[in-house]
Design a protein around this motif. Sequence first.
Motif, PDB file in Angstrom:
ATOM      1  N   GLY A 200       3.418  -0.870  -9.753  1.00  0.00           N
ATOM      2  CA  GLY A 200       3.688  -2.230 -10.266  1.00  0.00           C
ATOM      3  C   GLY A 200       4.212  -3.105  -9.148  1.00  0.00           C
ATOM      4  N   LEU A 201       5.334  -2.502  -8.263  1.00  0.00           N
ATOM      5  CA  LEU A 201       5.744  -3.081  -7.077  1.00  0.00           C
ATOM      6  C   LEU A 201       4.996  -3.380  -5.884  1.00  0.00           C
ATOM      7  CD1 LEU A 201       9.321  -1.085  -6.835  1.00  0.00           C
ATOM      8  CD2 LEU A 201       8.837  -3.569  -7.722  1.00  0.00           C
ATOM      9  N   GLY A 202       3.958  -2.395  -6.095  1.00  0.00           N
ATOM     10  CA  GLY A 202       2.761  -2.582  -4.742  1.00  0.00           C
ATOM     11  C   GLY A 202       1.788  -3.646  -5.379  1.00  0.00           C
ATOM     12  N   TYR A 203       1.447  -3.435  -6.393  1.00  0.00           N
ATOM     13  CA  TYR A 203       0.188  -4.476  -6.963  1.00  0.00           C
ATOM     14  C   TYR A 203       0.678  -5.850  -7.455  1.00  0.00           C
ATOM     15  CZ  TYR A 203      -3.925  -5.442  -9.346  1.00  0.00           C
ATOM     16  OH  TYR A 203      -5.238  -6.052  -9.990  1.00  0.00           O
TER      17      TYR A 203
ATOM     18  N   MET B 170       1.008  -1.328   0.068  1.00  0.00           N
ATOM     19  CA  MET B 170       0.003   0.042   0.161  1.00  0.00           C
ATOM     20  C   MET B 170       1.003   1.281   0.058  1.00  0.00           C
ATOM     21  SD  MET B 170      -3.048  -1.259  -0.455  1.00  0.00           S
ATOM     22  CE  MET B 170      -3.826   0.195  -0.088  1.00  0.00           C
ATOM     23  N   LEU B 171       2.079   1.025   0.846  1.00  0.00           N
ATOM     24  CA  LEU B 171       3.058   2.296   0.734  1.00  0.00           C
ATOM     25  C   LEU B 171       3.613   2.566  -0.707  1.00  0.00           C
ATOM     26  CD1 LEU B 171       4.847   1.702   4.128  1.00  0.00           C
ATOM     27  CD2 LEU B 171       2.898   3.444   3.598  1.00  0.00           C
ATOM     28  N   ALA B 172       3.832   1.436  -1.437  1.00  0.00           N
ATOM     29  CA  ALA B 172       4.280   1.526  -2.644  1.00  0.00           C
ATOM     30  C   ALA B 172       3.283   2.124  -3.677  1.00  0.00           C
ATOM     31  CB  ALA B 172       4.779   0.389  -3.117  1.00  0.00           C
ATOM     32  N   CYS B 173       2.119   1.744  -3.559  1.00  0.00           N
ATOM     33  CA  CYS B 173       1.059   2.365  -4.261  1.00  0.00           C
ATOM     34  C   CYS B 173       0.663   3.810  -4.130  1.00  0.00           C
ATOM     35  CB  CYS B 173      -0.332   1.575  -4.070  1.00  0.00           C
ATOM     36  SG  CYS B 173      -0.198  -0.041  -4.927  1.00  0.00           S
ATOM     37  N   ALA B 174       0.812   4.046  -2.790  1.00  0.00           N
ATOM     38  CA  ALA B 174       0.843   5.632  -2.455  1.00  0.00           C
ATOM     39  C   ALA B 174       1.674   6.416  -3.294  1.00  0.00           C
ATOM     40  CB  ALA B 174       0.725   5.851  -1.024  1.00  0.00           C
ATOM     41  N   CYS B 175       3.213   5.786  -2.929  1.00  0.00           N
ATOM     42  CA  CYS B 175       4.406   6.482  -3.755  1.00  0.00           C
ATOM     43  C   CYS B 175       4.011   6.461  -5.247  1.00  0.00           C
ATOM     44  CB  CYS B 175       5.527   5.641  -3.311  1.00  0.00           C
ATOM     45  SG  CYS B 175       5.967   5.933  -1.874  1.00  0.00           S
ATOM     46  N   GLY B 176       3.583   5.689  -5.945  1.00  0.00           N
ATOM     47  CA  GLY B 176       3.287   5.744  -7.230  1.00  0.00           C
ATOM     48  C   GLY B 176       2.201   6.806  -7.564  1.00  0.00           C
ATOM     49  N   LEU B 177       1.356   6.856  -6.907  1.00  0.00           N
ATOM     50  CA  LEU B 177       0.307   7.912  -7.129  1.00  0.00           C
ATOM     51  C   LEU B 177       0.729   9.255  -7.005  1.00  0.00           C
ATOM     52  CD1 LEU B 177      -2.907   5.936  -5.356  1.00  0.00           C
ATOM     53  CD2 LEU B 177      -2.646   6.292  -7.959  1.00  0.00           C
ATOM     54  N   LEU B 178       1.508   9.215  -6.078  1.00  0.00           N
ATOM     55  CA  LEU B 178       2.093  10.812  -5.743  1.00  0.00           C
ATOM     56  C   LEU B 178       2.910  11.168  -7.007  1.00  0.00           C
ATOM     57  CD1 LEU B 178       2.307  10.629  -1.966  1.00  0.00           C
ATOM     58  CD2 LEU B 178       0.661  12.012  -3.276  1.00  0.00           C
ATOM     59  N   ALA B 179       3.851   9.990  -7.273  1.00  0.00           N
ATOM     60  CA  ALA B 179       4.980  10.302  -8.418  1.00  0.00           C
ATOM     61  C   ALA B 179       4.047  10.843  -9.484  1.00  0.00           C
ATOM     62  CB  ALA B 179       5.639   9.184  -8.552  1.00  0.00           C
ATOM     63  N   ALA B 180       2.967   9.964 -10.139  1.00  0.00           N
ATOM     64  CA  ALA B 180       2.275  10.180 -11.330  1.00  0.00           C
ATOM     65  C   ALA B 180       1.677  11.517 -11.261  1.00  0.00           C
ATOM     66  CB  ALA B 180       1.190   9.388 -11.442  1.00  0.00           C
ATOM     67  N   GLY B 181       1.150  12.046 -10.004  1.00  0.00           N
ATOM     68  CA  GLY B 181       0.665  13.401  -9.813  1.00  0.00           C
ATOM     69  C   GLY B 181       1.616  14.527  -9.991  1.00  0.00           C
ATOM     70  N   ARG B 182       2.979  14.322 -10.325  1.00  0.00           N
ATOM     71  CA  ARG B 182       3.955  15.483 -10.610  1.00  0.00           C
ATOM     72  C   ARG B 182       3.751  15.711 -11.920  1.00  0.00           C
ATOM     73  NH1 ARG B 182       8.279  15.635  -7.243  1.00  0.00           N
ATOM     74  NH2 ARG B 182       8.779  17.744  -8.586  1.00  0.00           N
ATOM     75  N   GLY B 183       3.042  14.750 -12.772  1.00  0.00           N
ATOM     76  CA  GLY B 183       2.407  15.141 -14.119  1.00  0.00           C
ATOM     77  C   GLY B 183       3.470  15.003 -15.441  1.00  0.00           C
ATOM     78  N   SER B 184       4.863  14.991 -15.178  1.00  0.00           N
ATOM     79  CA  SER B 184       5.844  14.899 -16.228  1.00  0.00           C
ATOM     80  C   SER B 184       5.732  13.136 -16.887  1.00  0.00           C
ATOM     81  CB  SER B 184       7.244  15.394 -15.887  1.00  0.00           C
ATOM     82  OG  SER B 184       7.811  14.420 -14.981  1.00  0.00           O
TER      83      SER B 184
ATOM     84  N   ALA C 132      -5.764   7.531   0.530  1.00  0.00           N
ATOM     85  CA  ALA C 132      -6.503   6.527   1.021  1.00  0.00           C
ATOM     86  C   ALA C 132      -5.585   5.121   1.135  1.00  0.00           C
ATOM     87  CB  ALA C 132      -7.714   6.170  -0.007  1.00  0.00           C
ATOM     88  N   CYS C 133      -4.678   5.063   0.284  1.00  0.00           N
ATOM     89  CA  CYS C 133      -3.835   3.910   0.167  1.00  0.00           C
ATOM     90  C   CYS C 133      -2.866   3.869   1.933  1.00  0.00           C
ATOM     91  CB  CYS C 133      -2.605   4.073  -0.783  1.00  0.00           C
ATOM     92  SG  CYS C 133      -3.482   3.803  -2.216  1.00  0.00           S
ATOM     93  N   LEU C 134      -2.409   5.184   2.202  1.00  0.00           N
ATOM     94  CA  LEU C 134      -1.997   5.209   3.416  1.00  0.00           C
ATOM     95  C   LEU C 134      -2.748   4.815   4.563  1.00  0.00           C
ATOM     96  CD1 LEU C 134      -0.087   8.617   2.983  1.00  0.00           C
ATOM     97  CD2 LEU C 134       1.179   6.205   2.610  1.00  0.00           C
ATOM     98  N   ILE C 135      -4.021   5.187   4.457  1.00  0.00           N
ATOM     99  CA  ILE C 135      -5.129   4.772   5.543  1.00  0.00           C
ATOM    100  C   ILE C 135      -5.038   3.197   5.616  1.00  0.00           C
ATOM    101  CG2 ILE C 135      -7.419   4.991   6.340  1.00  0.00           C
ATOM    102  CD1 ILE C 135      -7.519   7.806   5.300  1.00  0.00           C
ATOM    103  N   VAL C 136      -5.265   2.690   4.672  1.00  0.00           N
ATOM    104  CA  VAL C 136      -5.264   1.220   4.560  1.00  0.00           C
ATOM    105  C   VAL C 136      -4.034   0.474   4.820  1.00  0.00           C
ATOM    106  CG1 VAL C 136      -5.417  -0.817   3.098  1.00  0.00           C
ATOM    107  CG2 VAL C 136      -6.935   1.111   2.614  1.00  0.00           C
ATOM    108  N   ALA C 137      -2.858   1.219   4.712  1.00  0.00           N
ATOM    109  CA  ALA C 137      -1.682   0.399   5.269  1.00  0.00           C
ATOM    110  C   ALA C 137      -1.562   0.644   6.825  1.00  0.00           C
ATOM    111  CB  ALA C 137      -0.566   1.285   4.707  1.00  0.00           C
TER     112      ALA C 137
END
Length: 324
Positions: free
Chosen positions: A27-30, A1-15, A91-96
Motif C-alpha cells: 500500500g505504501l508503494g502503490y 518500487m522498493l516498497a512493493c518489492a519489500c511487500g512481495l517478499l514479506a508476503a512470501g514468508r507465508g504467515s 522485477a520491482c527492484l529492476i524497475v527501481a
Amino acid sequence: MLACACGLLAAGRGSLTWLFVGAVWLGLGYGPVTPASSQLLAATTSSANRRLIFSLKQTGVPAGAALAGAIMPIAVSLIGWCSALGTAAFACLIVAVVLEPVRRALDGYATSRDATPRRGALLAGFAMAAKSSYLRRLCSAAFVLGGAQMCGSTFIVSYFVSSLGYPIVKAGLMLTIANLAGVVFRLVWGAAADRRGDARALLGALSLAAAAASFIMADGALLRAGFWAYAAVGLFGATAIGWNGVLLAEVAHAAEAKHASAATAVCQFCSFAGVTLIPLGFGALIATPLRYTTSWAGVGALCLITGATFLPDSRAGRRPVRQG
C-alpha cells in the motif's frame, strides 16, 4: 518500487502476520503513484489530448494485471507461490534501478512555487470536493468503479474455478482477457472523450455498461457456455477496468493543474475505500445461498446507481474548481 518489492517478499514468508506486513508495504508503494503522476501530466498536457494521455498512463495497471493473470498461475505451478512472489519482487527492484537516473529531473519538473508545503495541505483535496458537486460525483464514481474493478481482479479466477469448474490456467486466461480489454478500451474511451468533449456522459454510459456486465457475470449457467464467458469478462474489463483514465483526467481538469495532485489524492482515497469495502461485501455475499450470483448482482446494482447519477446532468459542473 522498493516498497512493493519489500511487500512481495514479506508476503512470501507465508504467515498471516507477514501477509499483513506485506500488504502495508504494498500500500505504501502503490498509493502515491497516481497523485504524483497526475501532477506531472496535468502540467504537460492540454485539454485537447489530456484524457487520452491520462488513459495511456493508466493502461499500465490492467496491463500489469493481465501479465500477472497470464504468468503467475504458470509460475506457481512450476516454482511454487513463494518463489513466484520473489520473482515479482525482483522485477520491482529492476524497475527501481532503471528509473533512478530520471527521477531527479522529474522531481525538479514537478516542483513549483505553488507546491510549497502548508498547514492543512493534507485535507486540501477534501476542501475542493466539498465546494464542487462535480468533484463529489467523480469521487463517488471512483468509489464504486474502483471497488468493481477490484472485485473483478480478486474474484474472477476463483469464481471460474470454484463455481464454474474451469481449470486454473483457463480461469487465469479469463482474468487476462478482462485486463487486456481494460488496456485497449482505456485508450478508446480517452480518445473518444477528447474528441466528443463530453466525458461526463461517457462515464455514465461506462457505469451502466459495467452494470450490464456484472449482471451477466451473475448468471453462472450462462457463463458455462464459452462465448458468454468471453463476452462477459471482455465487457467487464472494457468498462469496469477501462474507466480510470477518463475519470482521473476529469479530476485534474476540474481542479486545475497546480491542484491536480491534491484533487487526485482525494479521488484515489475514495477509490481505495471502494477497493477495500466493496470486495469485503462481495466476499460476504459469497457465503449466502446464491453465492456469486448475489455478489455480482450487488456490484451491478452499485454501477447502475452510479450511471444514473451521471446521465441526467452530464453537462453540469463544467467550470474548474479554484481554491480560495
